[in-house]
Design a protein around this motif. Structure first.
Motif, PDB file in Angstrom:
ATOM      1  N   UNK A 151      20.971 -65.851 -53.269  1.00  0.00           N
ATOM      2  CA  UNK A 151      20.533 -66.882 -54.210  1.00  0.00           C
ATOM      3  C   UNK A 151      19.354 -66.450 -55.075  1.00  0.00           C
ATOM      4  N   UNK A 152      18.326 -65.852 -54.452  1.00  0.00           N
ATOM      5  CA  UNK A 152      17.121 -65.513 -55.218  1.00  0.00           C
ATOM      6  C   UNK A 152      16.668 -64.064 -55.054  1.00  0.00           C
ATOM      7  N   UNK A 153      17.446 -63.257 -54.320  1.00  0.00           N
ATOM      8  CA  UNK A 153      17.107 -61.843 -54.157  1.00  0.00           C
ATOM      9  C   UNK A 153      15.965 -61.574 -53.191  1.00  0.00           C
ATOM     10  N   UNK A 154      15.527 -62.587 -52.434  1.00  0.00           N
ATOM     11  CA  UNK A 154      14.412 -62.383 -51.500  1.00  0.00           C
ATOM     12  C   UNK A 154      14.715 -61.249 -50.535  1.00  0.00           C
ATOM     13  N   UNK A 155      13.823 -60.284 -50.529  1.00  0.00           N
ATOM     14  CA  UNK A 155      13.905 -59.101 -49.680  1.00  0.00           C
ATOM     15  C   UNK A 155      13.280 -59.453 -48.322  1.00  0.00           C
ATOM     16  N   UNK A 156      14.013 -59.246 -47.235  1.00  0.00           N
ATOM     17  CA  UNK A 156      13.548 -59.628 -45.903  1.00  0.00           C
ATOM     18  C   UNK A 156      12.877 -58.495 -45.127  1.00  0.00           C
ATOM     19  N   UNK A 157      12.509 -57.415 -45.800  1.00  0.00           N
ATOM     20  CA  UNK A 157      11.863 -56.288 -45.123  1.00  0.00           C
ATOM     21  C   UNK A 157      10.631 -56.736 -44.338  1.00  0.00           C
ATOM     22  N   UNK A 158       9.721 -57.449 -44.998  1.00  0.00           N
ATOM     23  CA  UNK A 158       8.475 -57.857 -44.338  1.00  0.00           C
ATOM     24  C   UNK A 158       8.732 -58.787 -43.160  1.00  0.00           C
ATOM     25  N   UNK A 159       9.685 -59.684 -43.321  1.00  0.00           N
ATOM     26  CA  UNK A 159      10.007 -60.619 -42.241  1.00  0.00           C
ATOM     27  C   UNK A 159      10.548 -59.862 -41.034  1.00  0.00           C
ATOM     28  N   UNK A 160      11.486 -58.967 -41.266  1.00  0.00           N
ATOM     29  CA  UNK A 160      12.074 -58.197 -40.164  1.00  0.00           C
ATOM     30  C   UNK A 160      11.024 -57.327 -39.477  1.00  0.00           C
ATOM     31  N   UNK A 161      10.168 -56.691 -40.266  1.00  0.00           N
ATOM     32  CA  UNK A 161       9.110 -55.856 -39.687  1.00  0.00           C
ATOM     33  C   UNK A 161       8.148 -56.705 -38.862  1.00  0.00           C
ATOM     34  N   UNK A 162       7.829 -57.896 -39.358  1.00  0.00           N
ATOM     35  CA  UNK A 162       6.909 -58.781 -38.634  1.00  0.00           C
ATOM     36  C   UNK A 162       7.481 -59.189 -37.276  1.00  0.00           C
ATOM     37  N   UNK A 163       8.767 -59.436 -37.230  1.00  0.00           N
ATOM     38  CA  UNK A 163       9.391 -59.798 -35.949  1.00  0.00           C
ATOM     39  C   UNK A 163       9.286 -58.619 -34.975  1.00  0.00           C
ATOM     40  N   UNK A 164       9.537 -57.414 -35.456  1.00  0.00           N
ATOM     41  CA  UNK A 164       9.429 -56.222 -34.597  1.00  0.00           C
ATOM     42  C   UNK A 164       7.992 -56.042 -34.105  1.00  0.00           C
ATOM     43  N   UNK A 165       7.029 -56.251 -34.999  1.00  0.00           N
ATOM     44  CA  UNK A 165       5.620 -56.125 -34.617  1.00  0.00           C
ATOM     45  C   UNK A 165       5.275 -57.142 -33.534  1.00  0.00           C
ATOM     46  N   UNK A 166       5.730 -58.368 -33.709  1.00  0.00           N
ATOM     47  CA  UNK A 166       5.441 -59.407 -32.726  1.00  0.00           C
ATOM     48  C   UNK A 166       6.021 -59.040 -31.358  1.00  0.00           C
ATOM     49  N   UNK A 167       7.238 -58.537 -31.351  1.00  0.00           N
ATOM     50  CA  UNK A 167       7.838 -58.094 -30.086  1.00  0.00           C
ATOM     51  C   UNK A 167       6.982 -57.002 -29.439  1.00  0.00           C
ATOM     52  N   UNK A 168       6.489 -56.060 -30.251  1.00  0.00           N
ATOM     53  CA  UNK A 168       5.681 -54.963 -29.704  1.00  0.00           C
ATOM     54  C   UNK A 168       4.346 -55.464 -29.175  1.00  0.00           C
ATOM     55  N   UNK A 169       3.712 -56.399 -29.890  1.00  0.00           N
ATOM     56  CA  UNK A 169       2.419 -56.907 -29.414  1.00  0.00           C
ATOM     57  C   UNK A 169       2.574 -57.662 -28.085  1.00  0.00           C
ATOM     58  N   UNK A 170       3.654 -58.410 -27.964  1.00  0.00           N
ATOM     59  CA  UNK A 170       3.871 -59.146 -26.713  1.00  0.00           C
ATOM     60  C   UNK A 170       4.191 -58.197 -25.557  1.00  0.00           C
ATOM     61  N   UNK A 171       4.984 -57.159 -25.832  1.00  0.00           N
ATOM     62  CA  UNK A 171       5.287 -56.178 -24.785  1.00  0.00           C
ATOM     63  C   UNK A 171       4.013 -55.458 -24.355  1.00  0.00           C
ATOM     64  N   UNK A 172       3.176 -55.092 -25.317  1.00  0.00           N
ATOM     65  CA  UNK A 172       1.913 -54.424 -24.998  1.00  0.00           C
ATOM     66  C   UNK A 172       1.048 -55.310 -24.104  1.00  0.00           C
TER      67      UNK A 172
END
Length: 171
Positions: free
Chosen positions: A89-110
């Motif tokens: 619809x608007x071309x929104x790139x989800x790179x930052x969102x996907x990276x943020x989810x991965x970062x959150x998973x890593x911080x919780x695992x740490x």
């Protein structure tokens, strides 16, 4: 430790012990990022692990905070704009969102492994790209400092009340 306790215990660590992070713990943290969900399962992330002292020195030019130099490990979380999903619809790139989810998973695992992290987004992107030889389409999204906290005292988190942020059925 249950998930709620891990979430409550995670905080931004800004003082680290000069103690090496065990390889097996580091791999578990990276695997947690690997397991994160992403839009259309494109997994547009790359993780650059930085442990060598000569590479640590580069961070003094990328992010100017003395405490940051104490961390024994840094993970530069990068996003690949060529593989990330874009909303039609608007071309929104989800790179930052996907990276943020991965970062959150890593911080919780740490946190579950007894390690501390701090999620840094305010750094010199151009210098980071240059120093770590990132291709044009790869963006450094954030730097995650990682190590054993100097202090095990968990700070009190200030959070808005649920009634300030939750809306039922409409805004």
């Amino acid at each position: 430790m249950d998930l709620r306790t891990i979430i409550e215990n995670r905080y931004s660590v800004r003082s680290y012990q000069q103690k090496e992070v065990e390889e097996e713990k580091l791999i578990k943290i990276l695997e947690a990022g690997q397991l994160a969900p992403s839009a259309v399962n494109n997994q547009p992330w790359h993780f650059i692990v930085v442990r060598e002292p000569e590479n640590h020195a580069k961070f003094s030019e990328i992010y100017h905070r003395d405490w940051f130099k104490e961390a024994p490990v840094y993970i530069i979380v990068c996003g690949d704009h060529n593989t990330a999903w874009k909303r039609k619809e608007d071309g929104k790139d989800h790179t930052n969102i996907d990276a943020a989810i991965a970062i959150d998973h890593m911080t919780l695992q740490a946190t579950e492994l007894g390690l501390g992290t701090c999620w840094i987004c305010n750094f010199y992107v151009k210098k980071c790209k240059e120093f770590f030889q990132l291709p044009e389409h790869i963006e450094p999204i954030a730097i995650l400092s990682l190590g054993y906290p100097n202090d095990d005292k968990i700070p009190v988190k200030k959070r808005k009340a649920l009634d300030e942020i939750v809306h039922w059925e409409k805004f």
